[in-house]
Design a protein around this motif. Structure first.
Motif, PDB file in Angstrom:
ATOM      1  N   ASP A 135       0.942  -1.151   0.089  1.00  0.00           N
ATOM      2  CA  ASP A 135       0.133   0.074  -0.082  1.00  0.00           C
ATOM      3  C   ASP A 135       1.031   1.213   0.113  1.00  0.00           C
ATOM      4  O   ASP A 135       0.708   2.166  -0.797  1.00  0.00           O
ATOM      5  CB  ASP A 135      -0.908  -0.063   1.391  1.00  0.00           C
ATOM      6  N   ILE A 136       1.997   0.966   0.956  1.00  0.00           N
ATOM      7  CA  ILE A 136       2.828   2.409   0.846  1.00  0.00           C
ATOM      8  C   ILE A 136       3.392   2.724  -0.334  1.00  0.00           C
ATOM      9  O   ILE A 136       3.378   3.794  -0.790  1.00  0.00           O
ATOM     10  CB  ILE A 136       3.729   2.139   2.042  1.00  0.00           C
ATOM     11  N   MET A 137       3.793   1.562  -1.035  1.00  0.00           N
ATOM     12  CA  MET A 137       4.528   1.648  -2.315  1.00  0.00           C
ATOM     13  C   MET A 137       3.847   2.209  -3.250  1.00  0.00           C
ATOM     14  O   MET A 137       4.281   2.976  -4.100  1.00  0.00           O
ATOM     15  CB  MET A 137       5.337   0.328  -2.577  1.00  0.00           C
ATOM     16  N   ASP A 138       2.545   1.695  -3.310  1.00  0.00           N
ATOM     17  CA  ASP A 138       1.621   2.164  -4.319  1.00  0.00           C
ATOM     18  C   ASP A 138       1.163   3.829  -4.223  1.00  0.00           C
ATOM     19  O   ASP A 138       1.332   4.503  -5.084  1.00  0.00           O
ATOM     20  CB  ASP A 138       0.238   1.475  -4.069  1.00  0.00           C
ATOM     21  N   GLU A 139       1.292   4.125  -3.067  1.00  0.00           N
ATOM     22  CA  GLU A 139       1.067   5.626  -2.428  1.00  0.00           C
ATOM     23  C   GLU A 139       2.378   6.362  -3.148  1.00  0.00           C
ATOM     24  O   GLU A 139       2.189   7.401  -3.665  1.00  0.00           O
ATOM     25  CB  GLU A 139       0.892   5.740  -1.345  1.00  0.00           C
ATOM     26  N   VAL A 140       3.455   5.986  -2.597  1.00  0.00           N
ATOM     27  CA  VAL A 140       4.677   6.494  -3.277  1.00  0.00           C
ATOM     28  C   VAL A 140       4.544   6.559  -4.894  1.00  0.00           C
ATOM     29  O   VAL A 140       4.824   7.889  -5.254  1.00  0.00           O
ATOM     30  CB  VAL A 140       5.855   5.557  -2.784  1.00  0.00           C
ATOM     31  N   SER A 141       4.322   5.653  -5.415  1.00  0.00           N
ATOM     32  CA  SER A 141       4.551   5.531  -6.877  1.00  0.00           C
ATOM     33  C   SER A 141       3.509   6.372  -7.460  1.00  0.00           C
ATOM     34  O   SER A 141       3.512   7.379  -8.295  1.00  0.00           O
ATOM     35  CB  SER A 141       4.256   4.121  -7.436  1.00  0.00           C
ATOM     36  N   GLY A 142       2.289   6.259  -7.007  1.00  0.00           N
ATOM     37  CA  GLY A 142       0.971   7.542  -7.458  1.00  0.00           C
ATOM     38  C   GLY A 142       1.393   8.831  -7.081  1.00  0.00           C
ATOM     39  O   GLY A 142       1.096   9.762  -8.108  1.00  0.00           O
ATOM     40  N   ARG A 143       2.184   9.206  -5.853  1.00  0.00           N
ATOM     41  CA  ARG A 143       2.502  10.624  -5.933  1.00  0.00           C
ATOM     42  C   ARG A 143       3.600  10.995  -6.817  1.00  0.00           C
ATOM     43  O   ARG A 143       3.501  12.107  -7.174  1.00  0.00           O
ATOM     44  CB  ARG A 143       2.904  10.664  -4.408  1.00  0.00           C
ATOM     45  N   HIS A 144       4.792  10.242  -6.817  1.00  0.00           N
ATOM     46  CA  HIS A 144       5.917  10.802  -7.368  1.00  0.00           C
ATOM     47  C   HIS A 144       6.219  10.393  -8.913  1.00  0.00           C
ATOM     48  O   HIS A 144       7.253  10.969  -9.177  1.00  0.00           O
ATOM     49  CB  HIS A 144       7.067  10.450  -6.236  1.00  0.00           C
ATOM     50  N   ASP A 145       5.663   9.184  -9.056  1.00  0.00           N
ATOM     51  CA  ASP A 145       6.157   8.714 -10.447  1.00  0.00           C
ATOM     52  C   ASP A 145       5.513   9.759 -11.603  1.00  0.00           C
ATOM     53  O   ASP A 145       4.509  10.220 -11.541  1.00  0.00           O
ATOM     54  CB  ASP A 145       5.515   7.486 -10.739  1.00  0.00           C
ATOM     55  N   ARG A 146       6.436  10.095 -12.571  1.00  0.00           N
ATOM     56  CA  ARG A 146       6.069  10.856 -13.708  1.00  0.00           C
ATOM     57  C   ARG A 146       6.443  10.318 -15.045  1.00  0.00           C
ATOM     58  O   ARG A 146       7.392   9.542 -14.962  1.00  0.00           O
ATOM     59  CB  ARG A 146       6.845  12.135 -13.434  1.00  0.00           C
ATOM     60  N   PRO A 147       5.656  10.401 -16.084  1.00  0.00           N
ATOM     61  CA  PRO A 147       6.031   9.672 -17.273  1.00  0.00           C
ATOM     62  C   PRO A 147       7.106  10.168 -18.011  1.00  0.00           C
ATOM     63  O   PRO A 147       7.793   9.693 -18.903  1.00  0.00           O
ATOM     64  CB  PRO A 147       4.782   9.739 -18.153  1.00  0.00           C
ATOM     65  N   TYR A 148       7.234  11.510 -17.894  1.00  0.00           N
ATOM     66  CA  TYR A 148       8.346  12.315 -18.755  1.00  0.00           C
ATOM     67  C   TYR A 148       9.303  13.113 -17.724  1.00  0.00           C
ATOM     68  O   TYR A 148       8.658  13.699 -16.623  1.00  0.00           O
ATOM     69  CB  TYR A 148       7.606  13.140 -19.686  1.00  0.00           C
TER      70      TYR A 148
END
Lengths: 296, 925
Positions: free
Chosen positions: A47-60
């Motif tokens: 859950d935490i990792m999904d939250e991390v990814s959701g907040r900070h991952d950007r496609p470009y």
């Protein structure tokens, strides 16, 4: 030479700065909402990792990096390089890294394609060698990147489905600088990431990584790496946090402190852009490099 | 002097308390005694490369590298590789380990169908057969790996473990060896062969074998000693003394060493054996003297009185020689105390200390014990044949037979001298071929497992020994430039072509390998990249850790690591000298070259060994010469005492040259020790000869008596010593065994020199001792009044007197026969003589001479017939001066000769004047 980046760089920084100035309240309220909706003790590692990814991952994304290699006697070597990333499918990226300085390695380029269900493809370009790009043989995931303390796998996005995230007791994580001084103490979730995919387990250089995720921003501030035999290897510290937009944050300074090799790599991000224009798809083709268009 | 020497006899309680007290005080020092087998003690303090070596070591890492050799026919199976990996990591976990290199972390860069693969040779253990085969192929393909980490057949591999020495731990190397052994032990059983070699193992083996030696050699020496003493002295009692004195002496010496922080090393491990054999020679001399003393006394006295008198006799006769021999032996060992090498210095201190304490103990304990427990009957002296002055030897058993043989040989003096000269010449020729060696591996015998392991490693991979070729430039990024990198490649080409060294690795090899692989693995492209940019770009393939042993961070300094298996110092020295000149040629004037390594410094110290050796031998000979010249107030005496010492040295070096025994830290000490021990017998011999010379004017008789006195101690101690040294053959160390053999040869050579050569030379020289001069009792009135000694001081008078012989006469003896030719001059000491001229009518008394008067001076000056008889009127004594003897001996004392001649001229003048007066008176009357 590289008009897109040149044009879009300043707006990106401006955006990042405005985000820092304008949005803190919004971010804070959202964070509070998060922790109210689902209190931390109930969140799983995943859950935490999904939250991390959701907040900070950007496609470009592009970054101008100043890199310092520091050996155990304090000798340093400075490099400057540019890094480009573009998401081509869900969680599948292509990367291009270009060396600008020192003069001897000017124009060295490394192109990486992530593949679903297979090893990455990687090509290397050494201008002093010739115009052709040399393909790297597979299995290089856990190799160090160009004399740094970052392995290739440390610099690419990870497929969360291939890992098992085990949540550990929360901790106050110390963030250190290159002199070993503690510059920050972060109230963190602690998650151990184990490869669960057999193929991945065979490729990765780590038995597990211990991730320290700041509770306020869900940003990975520190990673302790444990080698394939579970022995402590190195730690990555992230600091000088900047808000890029919304809840998305970046660390402007990242230190990889390699305990085993008694060597450190310090990366300072001097410029960053998150727009699609900055990383057009054609940039991640060999031709782009061999034609010399990657040089600015 | 006698006061000191007889102290133990006169104050028995004080002596006993003193002995107990010193023993109690020194005993706690034994706890502090340290053992040192470190390589540092083999390096000369003044080695010029030491500072550079330390700097290079700091920058490029330690050359204290242990190589763990692993061999298995199943090496390339998952199970074995897992074991190997476990071993690698277990070694990495050791706290003192600086770096572990093996197939698991050594870099491989390889072209694979046009793709570049950069990884470690074994990037973890592969999961399948295919992966394992690939890894094996990778290992056997890399020029950086083959010969270093994998044997050509692929079945033997190495894990190189570089360690950082803990300066606080004097036993570091041994602890490192044990820790490494413990780390590899759990997996060793899975392989066909696993062993470690390197400085820690060598040190450990030194230590282990040292204790094995001590526990074997000491009891063996003791046993032999006892057997020999019983054989020669035929007294069971006599065996107690050497054991007691050497035990006490050693405990004092080692206790003191503990307090002083002087460690035991592989050389001083032989000190106990040495003290037992050397110390016991003194005991044997003393016992022999005591037994002789018994023989002289009547049977009527009480037991304690007989013992006391025998002890006094012993101390009177042996006290001075005992001190002299102890001093020279101590000096002999101490002379090595100036050596540049800690190993030799510590040995010198240990040996001289032990001999000194042994001497003190001997001087105190033996008189004390003999006066209480001494035997009362000697089984040695044969009452039938007297004191040895006659034709019989006065001795029974093997010593008697030896003496008969020696006397027989002594009747051919010219042959003896001739043979000696020939032997000396032959030995001198071979001595020139003696080689020097200071290699820690060569200390061990060839069949030792360590030597076998070292050779196995060298045969399948590369030699254990490591040194660095360090090149320094002042230009920035000098070794990022292809022209400088090509110099490194040229040096490597030379090393490969030369063939004496096993492998050499530098940054040039790393870059050439990448270049080759970027060109599809074309062997022709195994060359340094063409441009500085390409160098920089290829370098991106390496981690700093891959290169830090080979190049500095600023690329101004590079380091080539050379491995070899040369364990002969002279061969290594030559190979390095050749290499150095070639490297200098290749490098050119802009680069500074340093060829450094612990291994090379140890080797260089071999030279210091020779220097220390020559210095000690020279110093010792000078000391002996000066001391003996003073004792006998005669340079000839000084020179004579050198002869029995020089002969064994010449023979020892001759044997070394002939049988290719190298001069190493063990054998280097033989010459000095041989002198120290041989001088012992020489001093006893010369001092007895001087004493005998005072008793008789007949030199042949004096020599016969001297030999009879000295044969027992000389023969018995020499054979005891020889046997004691031969015991060292049992040592695990080649250098100690070689030392033992050479020292045994030296002992026999010294015995032959003392019993055969020295007596022959003595027969040409009249020796008198200073102490005897002083003890010589002549009525001072004679000297004051005699015209022969007018204007001469006391010393000159005595010197002159001592060239004469004392002859006693009885009333009525005819001392000179008219008509004979005689060249003797007489000085009447006591009694009176008459000059009687034979004539047709019987004898006419011409004159009577009394005390202090001189006669026969005309014959002394000029050879002519005696013109009258000289008859003794009463009992008395006179000094007889032989013209030839005086002339020969006075060459060295021209002042005395002048005065003596002047006085004789005056006497002649007076007599002429007297005769003229008488003639004139006769004319007048």
């Amino acid at each position: 030479m590289f008009p897109i980046l040149g044009r879009s760089f300043i707006p990106a920084v401006a955006l990042a700065l405005s985000a820092v100035v304008v949005l803190p309240l919004a971010a804070q309220s959202q964070a509070q909402t998060q922790s109210q909706n689902q209190t931390a003790p109930e969140m799983s590692g995943r859950d935490i990792m999904d939250e991390v990814s959701g907040r900070h991952d950007r496609p470009y994304e592009t970054e101008d990096q100043a890199m310092t290699l520091i050996d155990d006697r304090g000798n340093t070597e400075e490099r400057s390089l540019r890094r480009f990333a573009r998401e081509v499918e869900d969680d599948l990226y292509r990367y291009l890294v270009v060396f600008d300085e020192p003069a001897g390695v000017h124009g060295v380029a490394l192109l990486t394609w992530q593949n679903r269900g297979a090893s990455d493809d990687q090509w290397m370009y050494l201008p002093a060698y010739g115009r052709e790009m040399k393909r790297s043989a597979d299995g290089g995931k856990r190799n160090y990147f160009m004399g740094t303390d970052f392995a290739f796998e440390d610099m690419t996005s990870e497929d969360r489905s291939k890992f098992r995230y085990e949540r550990q007791a929360d901790e106050m994580a110390e963030i250190k600088d290159e002199n070993g001084e503690t510059v920050d103490t972060i109230d963190s979730f602690v998650v151990d990431a184990y490869p669960k995919d057999e193929e991945l387990a065979a490729e990765t250089g780590y038995e597990y990584r211990r991730l320290y995720i700041s509770k306020d921003r869900y940003f990975i501030r520190r990673i302790d790496f444990y080698d394939r035999r579970g022995r402590y290897l190195k730690t990555q510290h992230s600091r000088d946090m900047v808000r890029i937009e919304g809840e998305t944050w970046r660390a402007n300074t990242t230190l990889m402190d390699n305990d085993k090799q008694r060597h450190k790599t310090l990366i300072r991000v001097e410029g960053r852009e998150l727009s699609e224009n900055a990383v057009p798809a054609r940039m991640f083709e060999q031709r782009w490099v061999t034609s010399g268009r990657y040089l600015r | 002097m006698q006061t000191i020497l007889t102290f133990g006899l006169r104050h028995r309680w004080i002596t006993l308390i003193f002995l107990l007290l010193v023993t109690a005080l020194t005993a706690p020092g034994l706890e502090k005694l340290r053992v040192d087998t470190s390589f540092d003690s083999l390096i000369s303090d003044s080695d010029p490369t030491k500072v550079t070596y330390e700097a290079v070591k700091r920058e490029f890492g330690s050359d204290n590298t242990t190589i763990v050799y692993v061999r298995s026919d199943d090496l390339w199976t998952e199970e074995r590789l897992l074991d190997l990996e476990e071993m690698h990591y277990a070694l990495e976990d050791l706290s003192f380990v600086e770096k572990v290199e093996s197939l698991f972390n050594v870099r491989s860069i390889q072209d694979r169908n046009g793709m570049i693969q950069s990884s470690t040779v074994l990037d973890g253990v592969p999961f399948d057969r295919e992966g394992i085969e690939e890894a094996k192929a990778r290992a056997l393909y890399s020029p950086l790996v083959v010969g270093n980490f994998i044997s050509e057949d692929g079945f033997a591999t190495a894990i190189n473990v570089s360690v950082t020495k803990d300066p606080a731990d004097p036993d570091f190397d041994r602890h490192a060896y044990q820790a490494i052994e413990a780390a590899i032990a759990p997996h060793a059983g899975s392989f066909d062969e696993v062993f470690q070699v390197g400085p820690p193992r060598v040190n450990h083996e030194h230590m282990v074998n040292l204790f094995a030696d001590l526990s074997l050699l000491v009891p063996m020496s003791l046993g032999l000693l006892i057997a020999i003493i019983v054989l020669f002295l035929r007294s069971g009692m006599a065996t107690v003394f050497p054991v007691l004195t050497s035990t006490l002496g050693l405990s004092w010496a080692f206790g003191l060493m503990g307090y002083l922080g002087v460690p035991i090393n592989i050389l001083s491990a032989m000190v106990p054996s040495l003290v037992i054999v050397i110390g016991s020679t003194e005991d044997t001399h003393m016992l022999s003297g005591y037994l002789s003393g018994l023989g002289q006394d009547g049977e009527t006295e009480s037991r304690s009185e007989r013992r006391r008198r025998a002890v006094l006799y012993m101390m009177r006769h042996l006290g001075l020689p005992l001190i002299l021999t102890s001093v020279t032996t101590v000096l002999g060992f101490a002379a090595n105390g100036f050596a540049e090498m800690e190993l030799v210095r510590d040995f010198a201190i240990a040996a001289s200390l032990a001999i000194a304490t042994n001497a003190v103990v001997t001087l105190l304990v033996i008189p004390l014990m003999l006066s209480v427990l001494g035997p009362l009957r000697s089984r040695l002296h044969d009452p039938e044949t007297g004191d040895g002055g006659g034709e019989g030897t006065g001795l029974r058993g093997p010593v008697g037979w030896t003496l008969v043989a020696v006397r027989h040989i002594g009747t051919y003096p010219k042959t003896v001298i001739g043979v000696t000269i020939v032997v000396m010449a032959v030995c001198a020729t071979f001595a020139g071929q003696t080689k020097v060696s200071n290699d820690p591996i060569s200390y061990f015998k060839q069949e030792h497992p360590l030597v076998a392991d070292v050779n196995t490693l060298a045969d399948t991979l590369s030699g254990m020994e490591i040194f660095y070729i360090n090149l320094v430039s002042t230009a920035p990024d000098a070794f990022g430039q292809p022209e400088n990198l090509r110099k490194l490649a040229a040096i490597k080409d030379y090393i490969v072509e030369d063939g004496r060294f096993d492998t050499a690795l530098s940054i040039a090899d790393h870059l050439s390998m990448v270049n080759r692989e970027f060109h599809g693995g074309d062997p022709g492209m195994m060359v340094v990249p063409d441009t500085p940019d390409l160098v920089d770009q290829y370098l991106l393939f390496f981690q700093r850790a891959d290169l830090e042993s080979y190049v500095s961070a600023d690329f101004r300094r590079v380091n080539m690591v050379v491995r070899h298996n040369i364990h002969e110092s002279h061969a290594l020295k030559q190979a390095v000298a050749d290499l150095e000149s070639r490297v200098n040629e290749i490098a050119g004037p802009d680069l500074t070259i340093n060829i450094v390594g612990q291994n090379l410094m140890i080797n260089n110290a071999a030279e210091d060994l020779i220097f220390a050796q020559v210095q000690s031998v020279g110093l010792l000979l000078v000391v002996i010469f000066i001391m003996m010249s003073l004792v006998y107030t005669s340079l000839t005496g000084g020179l004579l005492s050198l002869v029995p010492n020089v002969i064994p040295i010449a023979i020892v070096f001759g044997v070394m040259g002939l049988f290719d025994i190298p001069l190493n830290p063990g054998t280097a000490t033989v010459a000095v020790i041989a002198i120290g021990i041989a001088i012992d017998d020489t001093i006893h011999l010369l001092s007895t000869y001087a004493q005998e010379s005072r008793r008789t004017p007949d030199r042949a008789l004096a020599i016969r008596r001297t030999l009879a006195h000295q044969a027992i101690p000389a023969v018995s101690t020499s054979i005891a010593l020889m046997a004691g040294f031969l015991v060292l053959q049992g040592s695990t160390f080649a250098i100690i065994a070689q030392f033992g053999l050479l020292a045994a040869i030296a002992m026999i050579a010294a015995l032959v020199a003392d019993l055969i050569v020295t007596p022959v030379l003595m027969s040409f020289v009249r020796l008198v001792g200073l102490d005897e001069i002083l003890m010589l009792q002549i009525d001072p009135k004679v000297i004051d009044n005699s015209p022969l000694f007018a204007d001469m001081n006391r010393y000159q008078v005595r010197k002159a007197i001592l060239l004469s012989e004392i002859v006693s006469f009885k009333a009525g003896d005819r001392l000179v026969q008219q008509g004979t030719v005689g060249r003797d001059m007489y000085l009447v000491l006591s009694g009176s003589v008459a000059v009687i001229k034979d004539g047709p009518g019987g004898g006419t008394e011409l004159a009577t001479f009394g005390q202090g008067e001189v006669l026969g001076e005309v014959g002394f000056v000029r050879e002519q017939q005696r013109t009258a008889n000289v008859d003794a009127v009463s009992d008395g004594e006179m000094l007889v001066f032989n013209a030839e003897t005086v002339r020969r001996n006075m060459r060295l004392y021209p002042h005395i000769a002048n005065k003596l001649n002047l006085n004789i001229a005056r006497i002649l003048g007076d007599r002429l004047a007297d005769t003229s007066t008488r003639l004139t008176r006769a004319d007048i009357s």
